[in-house]
Design a protein around this motif. Structure first.
Motif, PDB file in Angstrom:
ATOM      1  N   TYR A 133      -9.908 -19.892 -10.841  1.00  0.00           N
ATOM      2  CA  TYR A 133      -9.933 -20.994 -11.810  1.00  0.00           C
ATOM      3  C   TYR A 133      -8.655 -20.961 -12.631  1.00  0.00           C
ATOM      4  O   TYR A 133      -7.934 -19.967 -12.647  1.00  0.00           O
ATOM      5  CB  TYR A 133     -11.166 -20.892 -12.730  1.00  0.00           C
TER       6      TYR A 133
ATOM      7  N   THR B 170      -7.428 -25.257 -18.555  1.00  0.00           N
ATOM      8  CA  THR B 170      -6.823 -26.584 -18.690  1.00  0.00           C
ATOM      9  C   THR B 170      -6.720 -27.016 -20.142  1.00  0.00           C
ATOM     10  O   THR B 170      -6.214 -28.096 -20.424  1.00  0.00           O
ATOM     11  CB  THR B 170      -7.674 -27.631 -17.938  1.00  0.00           C
TER      12      THR B 170
ATOM     13  N   LYS C 131      -9.289 -27.687 -21.813  1.00  0.00           N
ATOM     14  CA  LYS C 131     -10.539 -28.398 -22.057  1.00  0.00           C
ATOM     15  C   LYS C 131     -11.663 -27.377 -22.205  1.00  0.00           C
ATOM     16  O   LYS C 131     -11.454 -26.176 -22.110  1.00  0.00           O
ATOM     17  CB  LYS C 131     -10.833 -29.362 -20.903  1.00  0.00           C
TER      18      LYS C 131
ATOM     19  N   GLU D 281     -10.511 -25.611 -14.622  1.00  0.00           N
ATOM     20  CA  GLU D 281     -10.508 -26.244 -13.304  1.00  0.00           C
ATOM     21  C   GLU D 281     -10.860 -25.169 -12.275  1.00  0.00           C
ATOM     22  O   GLU D 281     -10.178 -24.146 -12.179  1.00  0.00           O
ATOM     23  CB  GLU D 281      -9.136 -26.817 -12.985  1.00  0.00           C
TER      24      GLU D 281
ATOM     25  N   LYS E 195     -12.964 -25.095  -5.057  1.00  0.00           N
ATOM     26  CA  LYS E 195     -13.722 -26.313  -4.748  1.00  0.00           C
ATOM     27  C   LYS E 195     -13.878 -26.495  -3.238  1.00  0.00           C
ATOM     28  O   LYS E 195     -13.013 -26.088  -2.464  1.00  0.00           O
ATOM     29  CB  LYS E 195     -13.002 -27.548  -5.298  1.00  0.00           C
TER      30      LYS E 195
ATOM     31  N   GLY F 142     -15.715 -23.766  -9.289  1.00  0.00           N
ATOM     32  CA  GLY F 142     -15.652 -24.981  -8.472  1.00  0.00           C
ATOM     33  C   GLY F 142     -16.636 -25.041  -7.325  1.00  0.00           C
ATOM     34  O   GLY F 142     -16.666 -26.026  -6.590  1.00  0.00           O
TER      35      GLY F 142
END
Length: 195
Positions: A109, A112, A114, A118, A122, A160
């Motif tokens: 990961y 970000t 936030k 992220e 994924k 992810g």
């Protein structure tokens, strides 16, 4: 589909090992599974102990040379399967040490700025197969589903991996544990699983 199976139990005569064999057997009979790799953490001699000092910093763990082969395995896999017992309401320390080191920032990961990072893994899926001495509902009712929250939300979703399947088998030391039925369930699942 390429499948990495991470097995965590020190005894190859354990019920966990029997479940590992059913994963492999079912997977080998599944045309959708191109290749299976097994990482036996105890047999491998994986060192679960984190070391941080003036020479080894946590923020650099994602590029630790000694872990390069394990990172390649995780990147290679489309499906990651964890096979382990539940001890004290959670996976063994050996598996947690692997997770601590492998699912590192910069590899699994990235921040970000936030609320959530992220996830860099994924598109993969995961299956967690666990066995325990106590009843299966013990984790749900007495521990607030802590095991699933740890593995799904605290780890896999965070990096992810959104598609996560659980098989939690309880009362496995009981003669009424229905071992054959549960082993067959795992075999049939991997014989037919898509992605």
């Amino acid at each position: 589909m390429k499948m990495l199976v991470i097995y965590t139990h020190p005894n190859h005569r354990s019920l966990s090992y029997a479940f590992l064999q059913e994963v492999i057997k079912g997977g080998n009979e599944n045309d959708r599974i191109e290749e299976i790799k097994v990482l036996d953490l105890y047999e491998e001699g994986f060192d679960p102990v984190l070391v941080f000092n003036e020479h080894k910093r946590r923020r650099d763990m994602y590029k630790e040379p000694a872990l390069a082969e394990y990172r390649e395995q995780l990147l290679w896999a489309d499906k990651i399967v964890f096979v382990y017992p539940i001890w004290w309401g959670r996976p063994p320390a050996m598996l947690m040490g692997y997770i601590d080191q492998m699912f590192a920032s910069g590899f699994a990961y990235k921040d970000t700025g936030k609320m959530l990072p992220e996830g860099l893994l994924k598109g993969k899926s995961a299956v967690c197969i666990s066995v325990m001495q106590g009843p299966a509902n013990y984790l749900l009712f007495f521990l607030n589903n802590a095991h699933k929250a740890l593995m799904r939300k605290g780890l896999l979703n965070y990096v992810g991996i959104k598609k996560v399947k659980f098989f939690e088998f309880g009362s496995m030391e009981s003669p009424r544990g229905r071992h054959k039925e549960k082993l067959n369930k795992i075999y049939r699942y991997f014989q037919a699983v898509a992605r």
